[in-house]
Write a protein that holds these residues in place. Structure first.
Motif, PDB file in Angstrom:
ATOM      1  N   LEU A  20       0.868  -1.185   0.000  1.00 37.95           N
ATOM      2  CA  LEU A  20       0.000   0.000   0.000  1.00 37.95           C
ATOM      3  C   LEU A  20       0.900   1.229   0.000  1.00 37.95           C
ATOM      4  O   LEU A  20       1.247   1.787   1.033  1.00 37.95           O
ATOM      5  N   ARG A  21       1.289   1.673  -1.196  1.00 39.18           N
ATOM      6  CA  ARG A  21       2.347   2.667  -1.307  1.00 39.18           C
ATOM      7  C   ARG A  21       1.901   4.061  -0.865  1.00 39.18           C
ATOM      8  O   ARG A  21       2.734   4.933  -0.647  1.00 39.18           O
ATOM      9  N   GLN A  22       0.587   4.279  -0.739  1.00 39.20           N
ATOM     10  CA  GLN A  22       0.098   5.577  -0.292  1.00 39.20           C
ATOM     11  C   GLN A  22      -0.331   5.546   1.181  1.00 39.20           C
ATOM     12  O   GLN A  22      -1.090   6.402   1.640  1.00 39.20           O
ATOM     13  N   ARG A  23       0.177   4.603   1.940  1.00 37.45           N
ATOM     14  CA  ARG A  23      -0.270   4.424   3.320  1.00 37.45           C
ATOM     15  C   ARG A  23       0.073   5.599   4.226  1.00 37.45           C
ATOM     16  O   ARG A  23      -0.510   5.741   5.299  1.00 37.45           O
ATOM     17  N   GLU A  24       0.985   6.431   3.823  1.00 36.80           N
ATOM     18  CA  GLU A  24       1.362   7.601   4.623  1.00 36.80           C
ATOM     19  C   GLU A  24       0.153   8.464   4.956  1.00 36.80           C
ATOM     20  O   GLU A  24       0.059   9.003   6.061  1.00 36.80           O
ATOM     21  N   TYR A  25      -0.779   8.603   4.014  1.00 33.98           N
ATOM     22  CA  TYR A  25      -1.913   9.499   4.245  1.00 33.98           C
ATOM     23  C   TYR A  25      -2.772   9.025   5.405  1.00 33.98           C
ATOM     24  O   TYR A  25      -3.188   9.827   6.255  1.00 33.98           O
ATOM     25  N   ALA A  26      -3.055   7.726   5.473  1.00 37.83           N
ATOM     26  CA  ALA A  26      -3.863   7.202   6.560  1.00 37.83           C
ATOM     27  C   ALA A  26      -3.148   7.360   7.897  1.00 37.83           C
ATOM     28  O   ALA A  26      -3.735   7.804   8.897  1.00 37.83           O
ATOM     29  N   VAL A  27      -1.865   7.017   7.927  1.00 31.32           N
ATOM     30  CA  VAL A  27      -1.115   7.093   9.183  1.00 31.32           C
ATOM     31  C   VAL A  27      -1.017   8.536   9.667  1.00 31.32           C
ATOM     32  O   VAL A  27      -1.233   8.832  10.853  1.00 31.32           O
ATOM     33  N   TRP A  28      -0.704   9.458   8.747  1.00 32.28           N
ATOM     34  CA  TRP A  28      -0.543  10.845   9.172  1.00 32.28           C
ATOM     35  C   TRP A  28      -1.868  11.454   9.635  1.00 32.28           C
ATOM     36  O   TRP A  28      -1.892  12.237  10.594  1.00 32.28           O
ATOM     37  N   GLN A  29      -2.962  11.116   8.976  1.00 26.66           N
ATOM     38  CA  GLN A  29      -4.257  11.633   9.418  1.00 26.66           C
ATOM     39  C   GLN A  29      -4.544  11.227  10.856  1.00 26.66           C
ATOM     40  O   GLN A  29      -5.049  12.030  11.649  1.00 26.66           O
ATOM     41  N   LEU A  30      -4.220   9.997  11.215  1.00 25.48           N
ATOM     42  CA  LEU A  30      -4.479   9.550  12.578  1.00 25.48           C
ATOM     43  C   LEU A  30      -3.630  10.305  13.589  1.00 25.48           C
ATOM     44  O   LEU A  30      -4.143  10.814  14.590  1.00 25.48           O
ATOM     45  N   VAL A  31      -2.320  10.390  13.351  1.00 28.60           N
ATOM     46  CA  VAL A  31      -1.456  10.990  14.371  1.00 28.60           C
ATOM     47  C   VAL A  31      -1.604  12.503  14.425  1.00 28.60           C
ATOM     48  O   VAL A  31      -1.271  13.118  15.443  1.00 28.60           O
ATOM     49  N   SER A  32      -2.100  13.118  13.348  1.00 26.54           N
ATOM     50  CA  SER A  32      -2.266  14.568  13.376  1.00 26.54           C
ATOM     51  C   SER A  32      -3.658  14.965  13.864  1.00 26.54           C
ATOM     52  O   SER A  32      -3.803  15.922  14.632  1.00 26.54           O
ATOM     53  N   GLU A  33      -4.702  14.248  13.464  1.00 26.92           N
ATOM     54  CA  GLU A  33      -6.064  14.568  13.903  1.00 26.92           C
ATOM     55  C   GLU A  33      -6.420  13.884  15.216  1.00 26.92           C
ATOM     56  O   GLU A  33      -7.290  14.353  15.963  1.00 26.92           O
ATOM     57  N   GLN A  34      -5.788  12.748  15.495  1.00 21.51           N
ATOM     58  CA  GLN A  34      -5.904  12.031  16.769  1.00 21.51           C
ATOM     59  C   GLN A  34      -7.351  11.781  17.202  1.00 21.51           C
ATOM     60  O   GLN A  34      -7.761  12.154  18.302  1.00 21.51           O
TER      61      GLN A  34
END
Length: 773
Positions: free
Chosen positions: A618-632
Motif C-alpha cells: 500500500l504505497r500511499q499508506r502515509e496518508y492514513a497514518v498521518w491523518q491519525l497521528v495529526s487529527e488524533q
C-alpha cells in the motif's frame, strides 16, 4: 624433524602450485583488450578502452557495431547475461539446484520462453539481422576467453552459447523486475475489500494526496477518516518497509540551460549487485570521415544498442511508471471439473506441461492449467482457481524498437517511437539539442473493457483486454510553459482513463515534488547543478514528523525519563538531512517507521492470519497514518492506549529502547553491494567479490535514493550536443571479473558523488575485430 620439515615443505609447494593454478585459471577468463581478433564482422571494427575500461566502438555499419558490442558483453558480462535469461525462462535450478526450484516454478507458469519464441518470429527483418549480428558477437567474445568465466569455475558448470531467443528473455527479465507479474496488489486489495468496511478500504487504498506532483492535472485529495472503528488489537503487524524501487528523471528546456540545449538527468534505482546491471559504451558509425552515428550511454548486457543515453541530437532516460499491467481473474466454476464460466457461456481449462531440470537432482514436472485469461497461479479464499493476465504474456508487447532510438533526431520522433517500443511500460523523457523536451509512456498499455481492474474480477464479468492503447490515447507532455519535466514514480497525470494506469500503486510523490521545486528555484540549470538535485538529501518529507515528535517531549516527559532529553537535543540540530553522519534523520525516520508498522498492524488486523499480507504494497499508506497521528480521533485510538499523546510518547521510548538514538544514519545505511556468488567463498574471501561496506547518505524519501543494496544503478546528466560536459556515475565497474582493473573503476565517484565524465577518456587499449577469412 627432517621428515616433518620435508612434509611441510611439500605441502607448502603444493599449496603454492594450487594457488598459482587457480590464479592462472582465473586470469584465463579475463577479456582480450588489445591486438587483432578475427570474427564475423563485414569490415574492421576498433574497440578502444579507456583507463576505466569504457569502450568506444568504431565501425562502418550498425550491424558491425552491434556485433562488437556483443563481443564485449560476452567477454565481460556473460554470467550476468546467463542469470538474466535463466531468471526469465525459469532455469536457475539448473545452476543452483533445489535452492532455486521454487523460484523457477513461479516463473515457469508464465511460459516466457514461448513468448520470446513468438516475438522472435514476428521481429522485423532489419532488427533480426542486427540481433543475429549481436548474438554472433556474444559467442565470439565468450570463445575468445582462454578459460570459461570464473563464475562457472566456482559452480563447476559450463556456459551455454547465446541465442536470439535469450536476448528477448533478457527483455522479459526486466518485466519481472519492474511489473507485478502475479497482480499481487489486486490480490491484496481484494482481500481488504472483502474484510474491511467500505470507508476503511477507501481510506487505506488512497489514490493520492498532498504529496502528489503530477505533470498534468491536479493532485488527488486523500480520502477522509473512516466513520467507524473496525479493528481490534493487532495480533501480528505485517512488515512495512520504506524501500521503494523506482527511478528519478528530470529535464530542463534549453531556455534555462547555459548552452541552449535541453538537459536530461536520469538515475534509475534498482537492486545493486556486482557487476552492475548496466554496461557503458560509445558507438560510432563512421561514414568516411564523418560520423553517421555517435551515441553514448549504458547498454544492458544481453541486448544490442543503448538503453539510456544521447546520440548528439536527442537524449533519453526512463523511470518505472508503476502502471496496472496485470489482472487477477477468479474462475467461477461451471458444472464439471475444469469448466469455468465466461461472458456468454463457459470454457474449459487446458494444460501446459513443463519440465524443470534440477542440478544434482531429478527433473521436476510442472503442470500449468491454462485459461483464456492466462495461467492459473493460485486459489482464492473460496478455493476457486485464479488466473493472471500480464502484459509479458503477449508477444506484441515485446520488441527491439528501442534500437531505433539511436537514429532519432528530434523530440517528437523520439516520443512517437517510444509509444511503439516493446518493453515494461516506462516514463520516458526525451530532450533535444534544439532545446525542446517531452514526456510520454514508452511500451504497450492494455486496453481494458469496462471493469474494475484494481481488484480481482470474476471470469464471467471480465470483458478482457482488447488490444493496446493507440499512441493518441497515451498521455504526452511536450515543451511545458514552466520549462521543466520530472518523473520519480509518483502520479504523472490526473485520474482520467489513461492517467489512472497506476491507480493507487504509485509511490508517494515526495521525490517528484522535491525535484520539481528544486528545479523551479534554479533560473539556469547547468550539468553540475542538475547533479546537485540528483544528490539532494534534504529530509523535507520527515519535517512534519520531527515536529510531531518534539511536540510530545514536554518537560514533564523528559523529567520522567531523562533519556528522552537526549532525543530532544538531537531533534534540535538544524535541518533534517539524510547524510551519512545524521543522527536526527535516523531518529525521526525510526519514529515514523515504528508508528507506521504498529498502526498498519492494527488496520490490517482482520487479515493478520495471512502471512502474505504486506502493508508495504500500500504505497500511499502515509496518508492514513498521518491523518491519525495529526487529527488524533479518540474512536480510532489503538486498544490499550490512554490517549494519542501517551501512544506517541511510547513510540519515542521504543526508538530509544531499540538503539536508534545516538548512532548515525549512515551506520544503518551501510552499502552492501556484492557479486551473487560472494556467499560461495569462505570468510574473508567473500570480500574479494564485494565493494567496501561504506556508510551512505540518501534514503527512499529524498532524491538521492539509497539503501544498503538498493539505489542509483547509474546517474546521468547530459545535454545532446554537449556530451563533453556530461556527467556519469555507476556503482562497481565495467568488468564483472575481480582480477580486472575495471572491476571497481569509477565506483568511488558514485559513492562520493564526484562529477565524472560520461564520454570515455584517452585510449589505453585498442582491439581490432577483423573479418574472418
Amino acid at each position: 624433524m627432517r621428515v616433518a620439515k620435508s612434509i611441510l615443505f611439500s605441502v607448502a609447494v603444493l599449496g603454492l602450485v594450487l594457488v598459482l593454478f587457480v590464479i592462472a585459471l582465473l586470469r584465463g577468463s579475463l577479456p582480450l583488450l588489445a591486438g587483432m581478433q578475427s570474427t564475423s564482422v563485414a569490415a574492421p571494427v576498433t574497440i578502444e578502452r579507456d583507463a576505466a575500461g569504457v569502450p568506444t566502438i568504431r565501425g562502418s555499419s550498425r550491424r558491425d557495431l552491434f556485433h562488437a558490442e556483443g563481443f564485449l558483453h560476452g567477454q565481460d558480462r556473460f554470467f550476468q547475461m546467463d542469470l538474466a535469461r535463466r531468471a526469465a525462462a525459469g532455469r536457475l535450478a539448473e545452476l543452483f539446484g533445489e535452492l532455486a526450484l521454487a523460484r523457477d516454478k513461479s516463473v515457469r507458469v508464465h511460459g516466457l520462453s514461448l513468448v520470446a519464441d513468438e516475438a522472435l518470429t514476428a521481429m522485423p527483418p532489419a532488427h533480426r539481422d542486427q540481433l543475429d549480428a549481436y548474438v554472433a558477437g556474444v559467442n565470439a567474445g565468450l570463445d575468445s576467453l582462454s578459460a570459461r568465466p570464473f563464475e562457472y569455475l566456482l559452480l563447476r558448470a559450463e556456459p551455454e552459447p547465446w541465442t536470439a531467443r535469450d536476448s528477448l528473455l533478457v527483455v522479459l527479465s526486466m518485466f519481472l523486475q519492474l511489473t507485478d507479474q502475479e497482480a499481487d496488489l489486486d490480490r491484496l486489495r481484494g482481500l481488504m475489500f472483502e474484510a474491511l468496511p467500505g470507508d476503511a478500504y477507501a481510506w487505506l487504498t488512497a489514490r493520492g494526496g498532498v504529496w502528489d506532483a503530477p505533470l498534468r492535472g491536479p493532485a488527488v485529495p486523500a480520502p477522509p477518516l473512516p466513520d467507524t472503528r473496525w479493528f481490534d488489537d493487532a495480533s501480528s503487524a505485517p512488515p512495512a518497509e520504506d524501500r521503494t524501487p523506482g527511478s528519478n528523471s528530470f529535464a530542463v528546456a534549453g531556455a534555462r540551460t547555459p548552452h541552449g540545449a535541453a538537459l536530461l538527468a536520469n538515475d534509475m534505482h534498482l537492486g545493486l549487485s556486482l557487476p552492475n546491471i548496466w554496461y557503458r559504451v560509445r558507438l560510432i558509425e563512421q561514414d568516411g570521415e564523418a560520423a553517421a552515428l555517435d551515441a553514448v550511454g549504458v547498454s544492458l548486457p544481453g541486448l544490442p544498442g543503448i538503453v539510456v543515453g544521447s546520440n548528439g541530437h536527442v537524449a533519453w532516460g526512463f523511470t518505472n511508471s508503476y502502471g496496472d499491467y496485470s489482472d487477477r481473474v477468479v474462475l467461477r466454476p461451471s458444472g464439471s471439473p475444469g469448466r469455468y464460466r465466461v461472458p456468454r457461456g463457459a470454457d474449459t481449462l487446458r494444460v501446459r506441461e513443463e519440465m524443470i531440470k534440477v542440478r544434482d537432482g531429478q527433473p521436476v514436472a510442472l503442470t500449468v492449467p491454462m485459461s483464456r485469461f492466462g495461467p492459473v497461479i493460485a486459489e482464492d479464499t473460496q478455493g476457486r482457481p485464479v488466473a493472471v493476465r500480464w502484459t509479458a504474456h503477449f508477444a506484441e508487447a515485446i520488441n527491439l524498437n528501442l534500437l531505433d532510438m539511436l537514429a532519432v533526431t528530434d523530440v517528437s520522433s523520439g516520443l512517437a517511437l517510444a509509444q511503439r517500443m516493446g518493453m515494461p511500460p516506462q516514463n520516458i523523457l526525451v530532450v533535444g539539442r534544439d532545446g525542446r523536451l517531452g514526456w510520454t509512456i514508452a511500451g504497450q498499455i492494455p486496453r481494458r473493457a469496462n471493469y474494475d481492474s484494481s481488484r480481482p474480477v470474476m471470469s464471467d464479468e471480465d470483458g478482457g483486454w482488447r488490444g493496446w492503447l493507440s499512441p493518441g490515447e497515451v498521455p504526452r507532455v511536450v515543451n511545458p510553459a514552466i520549462g521543466q519535466l520530472w518523473t520519480a514514480n509518483g502520479r504523472v497525470a490526473g485520474l482520467d482513463r489513461v492517467g489512472a494506469i497506476g491507480a493507487d500503486d504509485y509511490p508517494l510523490g515526495v521525490r517528484a515534488m522535491q525535484i520539481r521545486d528544486a528545479l523551479a528555484a534554479l533560473p539556469t540549470v547547468s550539468e553540475p547543478a542538475a547533479l546537485g538535485v540528483q544528490l539532494d538529501t534534504n529530509g523535507r518529507f520527515l519535517e512534519r514528523w520531527r515536529k510531531l515528535m518534539r511536540s510530545v517531549l514536554s518537560q514533564d516527559a523528559v523529567t520522567a525519563r531523562p533519556a528522552r532529553g537526549n532525543v530532544l537535543e538531537i531533534l534540535s540540530q538544524g535541518r533534517l538531512e539524510a547524510s551519512s553522519d545524521a543522527k536526527a534523520y535516523r531518529v525521526v525516520r525510526a519514529f515514523r517507521a515504528r508508528i507506521e508498522r504498529d498502526l498498519m498492524g492494527h488496520f490490517l488486523a482482520p487479515l493478520s492470519g495471512r502471512p502474505d499480507v504486506r502493508a508495504d504494497r500500500l504505497r500511499q499508506r502515509e496518508y492514513a497514518v498521518w491523518q491519525l497521528v495529526s487529527e488524533q480521533p479518540q474512536a480510532l485510538l489503538p486498544l490499550g492506549e490512554d490517549s494519542w499523546p501517551a501512544y506517541l510518547l511510547a513510540m519515542v521510548d521504543r526508538v530509544i529502547d531499540e538503539g536508534d538514538v545516538g548512532p548515525s544514519w549512515g551506520e544503518r545505511n551501510r552499502l552492501r553491494v556484492r557479486h551473487p556468488l560472494a556467499g560461495v567463498l569462505p570468510g574473508a574471501l567473500s570480500g574479494w567479490l564485494s565493494m567496501p561496506e561504506t556508510p551512505m547518505p540518501g534514503d527512499a524519501f529524498v532524491p538521492r535514493v539509497q539503501a544498503p543494496s538498493f539505489g542509483a544503478s547509474q546517474r546521468l546528466v547530459v545535454a545532446p550536443g554537449q556530451e563533453d560536459a556530461a556527467i556519469f556515475h555507476m556503482p562497481g565497474g565495467q568488468s564483472g571479473h575481480p582480477l580486472s582493473p575495471f572491476f571497481d573503476a569509477g565506483h568511488d565517484d558514485w559513492v562520493l558523488g564526484n562529477p565524472s565524465p560520461l564520454l570515455p577518456g584517452p585510449t589505453r587499449y585498442t582491439l581490432t575485430l577483423t573479418p574472418a577469412e
